[in-house]
Write a protein that holds these residues in place. Structure first.
Motif, PDB file in Angstrom:
ATOM      1  N   ALA A   1      39.400  25.572  50.663  1.00 23.58           N
ATOM      2  CA  ALA A   1      40.079  24.420  50.092  1.00 23.58           C
ATOM      3  C   ALA A   1      41.551  24.626  50.393  1.00 23.58           C
ATOM      4  CB  ALA A   1      39.831  24.337  48.591  1.00 23.58           C
ATOM      5  N   GLY A   2      42.068  23.859  51.329  1.00 24.73           N
ATOM      6  CA  GLY A   2      43.448  24.027  51.747  1.00 24.73           C
ATOM      7  C   GLY A   2      44.329  22.886  51.286  1.00 24.73           C
TER       8      GLY A   2
ATOM      9  N   HIS B   1      39.767  27.759  35.240  1.00 23.81           N
ATOM     10  CA  HIS B   1      38.564  27.732  36.078  1.00 23.81           C
ATOM     11  C   HIS B   1      38.071  29.145  36.375  1.00 23.81           C
ATOM     12  CE1 HIS B   1      39.099  23.427  36.794  1.00 23.81           C
ATOM     13  NE2 HIS B   1      40.372  23.672  37.032  1.00 23.81           N
ATOM     14  N   LEU B   2      38.994  30.046  36.675  1.00 20.24           N
ATOM     15  CA  LEU B   2      38.604  31.425  36.970  1.00 20.24           C
ATOM     16  C   LEU B   2      38.005  32.090  35.739  1.00 20.24           C
ATOM     17  CD1 LEU B   2      41.704  32.513  39.114  1.00 20.24           C
ATOM     18  CD2 LEU B   2      39.426  31.889  39.956  1.00 20.24           C
ATOM     19  N   ARG B   3      38.565  31.822  34.570  1.00 22.23           N
ATOM     20  CA  ARG B   3      38.003  32.371  33.337  1.00 22.23           C
ATOM     21  C   ARG B   3      36.590  31.832  33.092  1.00 22.23           C
ATOM     22  NH1 ARG B   3      39.478  30.829  28.989  1.00 22.23           N
ATOM     23  NH2 ARG B   3      41.167  29.332  29.383  1.00 22.23           N
ATOM     24  N   ALA B   4      36.451  30.515  33.295  1.00 18.20           N
ATOM     25  CA  ALA B   4      35.154  29.876  33.022  1.00 18.20           C
ATOM     26  C   ALA B   4      34.056  30.408  33.932  1.00 18.20           C
ATOM     27  CB  ALA B   4      35.276  28.362  33.178  1.00 18.20           C
ATOM     28  N   GLN B   5      34.400  30.768  35.156  1.00 20.32           N
ATOM     29  CA  GLN B   5      33.382  31.253  36.087  1.00 20.32           C
ATOM     30  C   GLN B   5      33.191  32.767  36.011  1.00 20.32           C
ATOM     31  OE1 GLN B   5      35.017  29.819  39.823  1.00 20.32           O
ATOM     32  NE2 GLN B   5      36.029  31.748  40.282  1.00 20.32           N
ATOM     33  N   GLY B   6      33.979  33.418  35.168  1.00 23.08           N
ATOM     34  CA  GLY B   6      33.786  34.846  34.944  1.00 23.08           C
ATOM     35  C   GLY B   6      34.583  35.757  35.842  1.00 23.08           C
ATOM     36  N   GLY B   7      35.598  35.223  36.521  1.00 27.16           N
ATOM     37  CA  GLY B   7      36.454  36.085  37.331  1.00 27.16           C
ATOM     38  C   GLY B   7      36.844  35.467  38.653  1.00 27.16           C
ATOM     39  N   GLY B   8      37.578  36.237  39.427  1.00 30.57           N
ATOM     40  CA  GLY B   8      38.066  35.794  40.723  1.00 30.57           C
ATOM     41  C   GLY B   8      39.315  36.573  41.078  1.00 30.57           C
TER      42      GLY B   8
ATOM     43  N   ILE C   1      35.342  29.011  43.097  1.00 28.63           N
ATOM     44  CA  ILE C   1      36.321  29.440  44.099  1.00 28.63           C
ATOM     45  C   ILE C   1      36.606  30.911  43.832  1.00 28.63           C
ATOM     46  CG2 ILE C   1      38.702  29.219  44.907  1.00 28.63           C
ATOM     47  CD1 ILE C   1      38.491  26.218  44.463  1.00 28.63           C
ATOM     48  N   ASP C   2      36.374  31.735  44.829  1.00 30.65           N
ATOM     49  CA  ASP C   2      36.465  33.183  44.648  1.00 30.65           C
ATOM     50  C   ASP C   2      37.889  33.711  44.749  1.00 30.65           C
ATOM     51  OD1 ASP C   2      33.440  33.871  44.732  1.00 30.65           O
ATOM     52  OD2 ASP C   2      33.761  32.614  46.505  1.00 30.65           O
ATOM     53  N   VAL C   3      38.675  33.132  45.657  1.00 28.30           N
ATOM     54  CA  VAL C   3      40.014  33.648  45.932  1.00 28.30           C
ATOM     55  C   VAL C   3      41.007  32.494  45.960  1.00 28.30           C
ATOM     56  CG1 VAL C   3      41.435  35.057  47.473  1.00 28.30           C
ATOM     57  CG2 VAL C   3      38.951  35.424  47.399  1.00 28.30           C
TER      58      VAL C   3
ATOM     59  N   MET D   1      28.651  38.218  52.001  1.00 26.67           N
ATOM     60  CA  MET D   1      28.376  37.031  51.216  1.00 26.67           C
ATOM     61  C   MET D   1      29.497  36.000  51.418  1.00 26.67           C
ATOM     62  SD  MET D   1      27.609  36.755  47.119  1.00 26.67           S
ATOM     63  CE  MET D   1      29.283  37.212  46.662  1.00 26.67           C
ATOM     64  N   THR D   2      29.125  34.751  51.557  1.00 30.69           N
ATOM     65  CA  THR D   2      30.098  33.685  51.787  1.00 30.69           C
ATOM     66  C   THR D   2      30.990  33.500  50.570  1.00 30.69           C
ATOM     67  OG1 THR D   2      28.583  32.527  53.257  1.00 30.69           O
ATOM     68  CG2 THR D   2      30.390  31.251  52.322  1.00 30.69           C
ATOM     69  N   LYS D   3      32.307  33.360  50.825  1.00 31.92           N
ATOM     70  CA  LYS D   3      33.278  33.140  49.776  1.00 31.92           C
ATOM     71  C   LYS D   3      33.917  31.763  49.948  1.00 31.92           C
ATOM     72  CE  LYS D   3      35.047  37.727  48.418  1.00 31.92           C
ATOM     73  NZ  LYS D   3      34.192  38.646  49.155  1.00 31.92           N
ATOM     74  N   THR D   4      34.486  31.266  48.856  1.00 31.69           N
ATOM     75  CA  THR D   4      35.275  30.046  48.902  1.00 31.69           C
ATOM     76  C   THR D   4      36.709  30.401  48.525  1.00 31.69           C
ATOM     77  OG1 THR D   4      33.381  28.676  48.315  1.00 31.69           O
ATOM     78  CG2 THR D   4      35.568  27.707  48.018  1.00 31.69           C
TER      79      THR D   4
END
Length: 276
Positions: free
Chosen positions: A30-31, A121-128, A77-79, A1-4
């Motif tokens: 995102a660099g 942001h990580l909390r709002a999206q449920g993890g990362g 953003i996953d990572v 699965m594609t990650k950001t």
């Protein structure tokens, strides 16, 4: 699965290698860079899969602005890879006050603030996943690197505590512990203090050769980056990812030495306990 992925310092070293490998497998990045124009080739090659922000991590307001913009424009953003930093070496007495402040602001406070900016942001999206690029210098200490160790040991403690604070939100944390690697670190990313003659024949003076000597190091940046990328899929996330035979040897020797200093004091330590 594609990650950001969000990766700081993608213009060189591990940041560049990570960005190239992640993009080449089809993920989005995102660099961030301090110097504009330093990654024009990646922008041309990968187009809108490579989002770019201008960021000096010593600017706290800019850190939050860029992190917010990346999440706002890319969505999930996953990572988050916190990589930006540099080395400043020399005897502790040789540094200027300005050098001390800038090194700690970049390597320690900049990393802390990047993580803090990402957390809502990580909390709002449920993890990362938060991946902090640390170093064997965060586990072992050597003369001539006191200030670099201060930043790395500091970020080790911060991230280890943070991992327990945010686990309930589905956010995992990994400290990456590379040994010496064949990157540009010994060039553009390494600075030396102005030497004092008093330290000429001391252990701290050995670091002065870093700029003038090709110090042999075992680490392959491409292999390091591949291991870091693979770790993002590990469940549970490794708290520490030890990379390089020199890192393993240096870290285990330092930890054994520290235990040897502490364990003989088990009985005497309790002498300061309050009487019940």
């Amino acid at each position: 699965m594609t990650k950001t992925w969000f990766i700081t310092g993608v213009n060189s070293g591990f940041g560049r290698e990570l960005a190239e490998q992640v993009l080449s497998r089809g993920d989005r990045v995102a660099g961030t860079v301090r110097r504009e124009g330093s990654v024009d080739d990646l922008r041309a090659k990968y187009g809108d899969r490579f989002w770019l922000g201008h960021l000096d991590v010593t600017d706290i307001l800019q850190v939050r602005k860029v992190v917010d913009a990346a999440f706002g424009e890319l969505g999930r953003i996953d990572v988050v890879v916190i990589n930006a930093g540099y080395g400043l070496f020399g005897a502790a007495e040789e540094f200027t006050d300005e050098q001390v402040v800038h090194q700690i602001t970049t390597n320690l406070i900049g990393s802390i603030q990047t993580a803090r900016a990402a957390l809502p942001h990580l909390r709002a999206q449920g993890g990362g996943r938060i991946i902090q690029i640390s170093s064997v210098a965060g586990l072992a200490a050597h003369p001539g690197a006191s200030l670099y160790h201060a930043g790395k040991w500091g970020i080790e403690g911060f991230m280890e505590a943070l991992a327990e604070e945010v686990a309930q939100f589905g956010i995992e944390v990994t400290l990456v512990e590379p040994g010496g690697a064949r990157t540009s670190f010994s060039g553009s990313s390494l600075q030396l203090s102005q030497p004092l003659a008093a330290y000429d024949d001391t252990p701290a003076a050995a670091v002065r050769a870093f700029k003038d000597t090709a110090v042999p190091v075992p680490g392959d940046p491409a292999k390091v980056a591949a291991k870091v990328i693979a770790s993002a899929a590990q469940q549970p996330a490794p708290m520490r990812l030890v990379l390089g035979s020199d890192c393993y040897q240096g870290a285990t020797a330092a930890l054994r030495k520290r235990l040897a200093q502490v364990e003989p004091q088990q009985a005497s330590a309790s002498e300061t306990d309050a009487e019940s």
